[in-house]
Design a protein around this motif. Sequence first.
Motif, PDB file in Angstrom:
ATOM      1  N   UNK A  50       0.860  -1.179   0.000  1.00 42.64           N
ATOM      2  CA  UNK A  50       0.000   0.000   0.000  1.00 42.64           C
ATOM      3  C   UNK A  50       0.903   1.238   0.000  1.00 42.64           C
ATOM      4  N   UNK A  51       0.529   2.226  -0.790  1.00 43.79           N
ATOM      5  CA  UNK A  51       1.190   3.531  -0.739  1.00 43.79           C
ATOM      6  C   UNK A  51       0.087   4.567  -0.605  1.00 43.79           C
ATOM      7  N   UNK A  52       0.307   5.558   0.240  1.00 42.55           N
ATOM      8  CA  UNK A  52      -0.663   6.635   0.378  1.00 42.55           C
ATOM      9  C   UNK A  52       0.059   7.937   0.689  1.00 42.55           C
ATOM     10  N   UNK A  53      -0.516   9.016   0.237  1.00 48.21           N
ATOM     11  CA  UNK A  53       0.039  10.338   0.494  1.00 48.21           C
ATOM     12  C   UNK A  53      -1.108  11.279   0.843  1.00 48.21           C
ATOM     13  N   UNK A  54      -1.552  11.251   2.094  1.00 55.17           N
ATOM     14  CA  UNK A  54      -2.659  12.119   2.497  1.00 55.17           C
ATOM     15  C   UNK A  54      -2.180  13.560   2.699  1.00 55.17           C
ATOM     16  N   UNK A  55      -3.114  14.455   2.953  1.00 56.95           N
ATOM     17  CA  UNK A  55      -2.774  15.870   3.175  1.00 56.95           C
ATOM     18  C   UNK A  55      -1.807  16.019   4.341  1.00 56.95           C
ATOM     19  N   UNK A  56      -2.063  15.314   5.445  1.00 55.54           N
ATOM     20  CA  UNK A  56      -1.193  15.382   6.621  1.00 55.54           C
ATOM     21  C   UNK A  56      -0.974  13.966   7.141  1.00 55.54           C
ATOM     22  N   UNK A  57       0.252  13.710   7.575  1.00 57.84           N
ATOM     23  CA  UNK A  57       0.570  12.413   8.158  1.00 57.84           C
ATOM     24  C   UNK A  57       1.886  12.539   8.908  1.00 57.84           C
ATOM     25  N   UNK A  58       2.098  11.730   9.944  1.00 55.59           N
ATOM     26  CA  UNK A  58       3.393  11.728  10.623  1.00 55.59           C
ATOM     27  C   UNK A  58       4.458  11.212   9.654  1.00 55.59           C
ATOM     28  N   UNK A  59       5.614  11.817   9.664  1.00 51.11           N
ATOM     29  CA  UNK A  59       6.651  11.416   8.715  1.00 51.11           C
ATOM     30  C   UNK A  59       7.339  10.112   9.100  1.00 51.11           C
ATOM     31  N   UNK A  60       7.286   9.728  10.348  1.00 52.76           N
ATOM     32  CA  UNK A  60       7.912   8.480  10.799  1.00 52.76           C
ATOM     33  C   UNK A  60       6.874   7.600  11.456  1.00 52.76           C
ATOM     34  N   UNK A  61       6.936   6.336  11.322  1.00 50.35           N
ATOM     35  CA  UNK A  61       7.812   5.587  10.439  1.00 50.35           C
ATOM     36  C   UNK A  61       7.317   5.671   9.001  1.00 50.35           C
ATOM     37  N   UNK A  62       8.216   5.513   8.055  1.00 54.53           N
ATOM     38  CA  UNK A  62       7.865   5.580   6.628  1.00 54.53           C
ATOM     39  C   UNK A  62       7.207   4.290   6.156  1.00 54.53           C
ATOM     40  N   UNK A  63       7.451   3.195   6.883  1.00 52.55           N
ATOM     41  CA  UNK A  63       6.888   1.893   6.521  1.00 52.55           C
ATOM     42  C   UNK A  63       6.253   1.272   7.752  1.00 52.55           C
TER      43      UNK A  63
END
Length: 162
Positions: A50-63
């Motif tokens: 799964x890959x997602x790029x919402x408007x806001x999200x915590x940067x860590x963890x990346x996976x």
Amino acid sequence: MMYGRWAILFSDELEFIAGDGFLPNFPASRDALNSGLKLVLPILPTATIIYMSPMQYPTEPRLVTLRLSANEVEQVNAITQVYASSFLFYRDDKPELTEAFRYGEHRQFQYHGHDWLDPLLDDLSQYNRWGKGGAASISSRRPYSESLEGNRWLDRFAGRDS
């Protein structure tokens, strides 16, 4: 896809199917690439990316990883059949064909939205390890892990069963 959140979905209970199509909502224009992107790509009978790029999200963890129940895998498999047109791939668990797949054409959900998938993607995108008391800041209790290290399923998959 340099920004955003990646997740790997696993299951010990039921296999994922793959098809000749998958759920992407990547726009044709570069101008619309700033947010709201999602991709659901079954790659193995035992894993889906799964890959997602919402408007806001915590940067860590990346996976992050998430172990799904059989019912949840059935949901992912039904979504896969909507986006497939002619071929479904499976190893042992032959899928029951849905009406959407029987149309024999690549179809999609309106705006690529799905009542079951979207809340799951929202939870995955907002997961972080800095919640209250160091716990995940997702309201539902799910077996998330911060890395693949020590994952008993991954150890079995890689042949490191002890």
